[in-house]
Scaffold this active site. Sequence first.
Site, PDB file in Angstrom:
ATOM      1  N   ASP A  24       6.568 -11.313  -3.958  1.00 29.50           N
ATOM      2  CA  ASP A  24       6.383  -9.854  -3.870  1.00 29.50           C
ATOM      3  C   ASP A  24       6.390  -9.521  -2.562  1.00 29.50           C
ATOM      4  OD1 ASP A  24       6.993  -9.866  -6.744  1.00 29.50           O
ATOM      5  OD2 ASP A  24       5.159  -8.681  -7.021  1.00 29.50           O
ATOM      6  N   ASP A  68       9.660   4.899 -11.681  1.00 24.95           N
ATOM      7  CA  ASP A  68      10.793   5.131 -11.897  1.00 24.95           C
ATOM      8  C   ASP A  68      11.875   3.922 -12.336  1.00 24.95           C
ATOM      9  OD1 ASP A  68      11.357   4.060  -9.356  1.00 24.95           O
ATOM     10  OD2 ASP A  68      12.143   5.994  -8.502  1.00 24.95           O
ATOM     11  N   GLY A  69      11.262   2.593 -12.120  1.00 27.23           N
ATOM     12  CA  GLY A  69      12.231   1.483 -12.439  1.00 27.23           C
ATOM     13  C   GLY A  69      13.295   1.098 -11.524  1.00 27.23           C
ATOM     14  N   ASP A  99      -1.766 -10.019  -9.075  1.00 22.41           N
ATOM     15  CA  ASP A  99      -0.306  -9.950  -9.797  1.00 22.41           C
ATOM     16  C   ASP A  99       0.658 -10.264  -8.782  1.00 22.41           C
ATOM     17  OD1 ASP A  99      -1.500  -7.260  -8.911  1.00 22.41           O
ATOM     18  OD2 ASP A  99       0.576  -6.615  -9.453  1.00 22.41           O
TER      19      ASP A  99
HETATM   20  P1  AMP Z   1       3.485  -4.008  -6.601  1.00 23.43           P
HETATM   21  O1  AMP Z   1       2.622  -3.214  -5.891  1.00 23.43           O
HETATM   22  O2  AMP Z   1       4.938  -3.953  -5.873  1.00 23.43           O
HETATM   23  O3  AMP Z   1       3.242  -5.314  -6.739  1.00 23.43           O
HETATM   24  O4  AMP Z   1       3.888  -3.707  -8.206  1.00 23.43           O
HETATM   25  C1  AMP Z   1       2.687  -3.104  -8.844  1.00 23.43           C
HETATM   26  C2  AMP Z   1       3.280  -3.007 -10.202  1.00 23.43           C
HETATM   27  O5  AMP Z   1       3.750  -1.785 -10.131  1.00 23.43           O
HETATM   28  C3  AMP Z   1       4.312  -4.018 -11.015  1.00 23.43           C
HETATM   29  O6  AMP Z   1       3.866  -4.053 -12.315  1.00 23.43           O
HETATM   30  C4  AMP Z   1       5.477  -3.320 -10.689  1.00 23.43           C
HETATM   31  O7  AMP Z   1       6.416  -3.809 -11.510  1.00 23.43           O
HETATM   32  C5  AMP Z   1       5.263  -1.840 -10.628  1.00 23.43           C
HETATM   33  N1  AMP Z   1       6.085  -1.117 -10.158  1.00 23.43           N
HETATM   34  C6  AMP Z   1       6.127  -0.977  -8.650  1.00 23.43           C
HETATM   35  N2  AMP Z   1       7.155  -0.301  -8.106  1.00 23.43           N
HETATM   36  C7  AMP Z   1       7.861   0.401  -9.306  1.00 23.43           C
HETATM   37  C8  AMP Z   1       8.822   1.179  -9.761  1.00 23.43           C
HETATM   38  N3  AMP Z   1       9.543   1.886  -8.724  1.00 23.43           N
HETATM   39  N4  AMP Z   1       9.220   1.308 -11.012  1.00 23.43           N
HETATM   40  C9  AMP Z   1       8.446   0.751 -12.088  1.00 23.43           C
HETATM   41  N5  AMP Z   1       7.510  -0.122 -11.527  1.00 23.43           N
HETATM   42  C10 AMP Z   1       7.051  -0.374 -10.587  1.00 23.43           C
HETATM   43 MG    MG Z   2       4.143  -7.070  -7.370  1.00 19.72          MG
END
Ligand code: AMP
Ligand code: MG
Length: 502
Positions: free
Chosen positions: A273, A136-137, A263
């Site tokens: 992160d 959801d961003g 990532d």
């Molecule tokens: P993370 O596990 O937080 O490192 O996220 C992994 C990927 O998911 C990254 O590309 C983030 O930008 C994306 N992501 C995580 N949570 C959201 C969210 N609520 N809305 C959009 N993208 C998300």
């Molecule tokens: Mg991340």
Amino acid sequence: MDAMPHPRGATAPRSLETLPWVNSFARLAPAFYTRLEPWQLPDPYLVCASAEVAKLIGLSAPEIARPEFVQAFCGNLLLPGTEPLAAVYSGHQFGTWAGQLGDGRAHLLGEVRGTGGNWEIQLKGAGRTPYSRFADGRAVLRSSIREYLCSEAMAGLGIATTRALCIVGSDAPVQREMVETAAVVTRVAPSFVRFGSFEHWRARGRVDALRELADHVIDRFRPELRDADQAYVALLADVSRRTGELLARWMGVGFMHGVMNTDNMSILGLTLDYGPFGFMEAFDAKHICNHSDDSGRYAYAAQPHVAQWNLYALAEALLPLIGAVDAARDAVDTHFTAAYNEGFLAIMRGKFGFTAALARDEQFISDTLNMLQFQRPDFTLFFRNLSQLSATAQAGADAPLRDLFLDPSHCDAWLADWRARLAQEASQDAARQAAMKKLNPKYVLRNWLAETAIRKARDKDFSEVTRLQACLAHPYDEQPEFEAYAALPPDWANGLAVSCSS
Ligand code: AMP
Ligand code: MG
């Protein structure tokens, strides 16, 4: 290792409107990002702000107090000179190739010239992007407070990390396991480029883009690597060394990242992160801080191996620039292994109060970790309380350490060993105790502390976030007013679980 990758030197005060933006990432080829504006956040309010981070970019208290500060750092107001964009990257998640990811909820506003260099400013949680996939961003207040507090706590510990400028909250609902409320955390770092930023172009066979990104990193952050015979091998060696140093620092304070996917690995060796991270409490080398990590891939003791695995993924990505597999593998093996092993040994010697380097120290450290595994003392308090003990046994004086053990007689036996080791270098109590306290923090961001601040913040009381931040900025100091923050977790905290949900 410096907490800040930049040297210090004050930046003259500025207003929000006169921040000098540079935006070198936006000068890369368009394929690296999508330009887009953040979403509007309804009825935003300031949750917290870091005066220290604001100072890095020349913003002082009166600027933080302006309503425009809140509007600018939630995405509602675009400051002149910003060029908002979301970057693309890919990565390996839990050991598996995940394909394209990218800034799914992060908007890079640009880069401001500041103290000791340029600082990229990024909003996290300000809306969907082409890389959001099914999500959801948005980010919720809970995870934003955890990221804000932990990045500032790591900086206080002297560990390389991205920083946090502020959190702006809103009552807008966001669905996670429960309905929570939205927040935007503004992150600040020299660069947010990840291992996965390189893997992305390797997977697409785009050697030109790979080279452009590697040159961007070298020219902006590591210009000295241009003098090496092979700059791209030197870059990989540099990342490997910094990652090794970083991991030694993490292990030394019992930090667990929780989601060491490629990532989430910084090309500059920063902690990046913050999600389901944790600090070790009752010692268990196999502890898994992330409730979503079923296999324990990112357990405490696994972290150095995972870091090296991730570096191999980076090496593989850089292969078209490096040419020879052996050179890539050797750059990782040599530089990561040396930096991690030497760093960890030096840190542990310091934590035990040893200044001499003796051959038996490695055995002593590994025996001690085995002993801790069975006795389960709180990791932070074990070292902090050890820092106040004498090199000569005195009746009753060892209680602060003994009390942490399941069976205090094991503590007595271990202390006899420790004292025998100290006797080999004629250790002086006062000097050793002072040195140990500079390496053994009293205060770390325990889950129960973060949770307390989050619960109050849900009721619009943000004072605990600010108090905790003030305490964690000086984790090695005695701070009598914050004594309660050094305590073992209370019973109610036993069931606390953190997951990838953020
Ligand atoms: P993370 O596990 O937080 O490192 O996220 C992994 C990927 O998911 C990254 O590309 C983030 O930008 C994306 N992501 C995580 N949570 C959201 C969210 N609520 N809305 C959009 N993208 C998300
Ligand atoms: Mg991340």
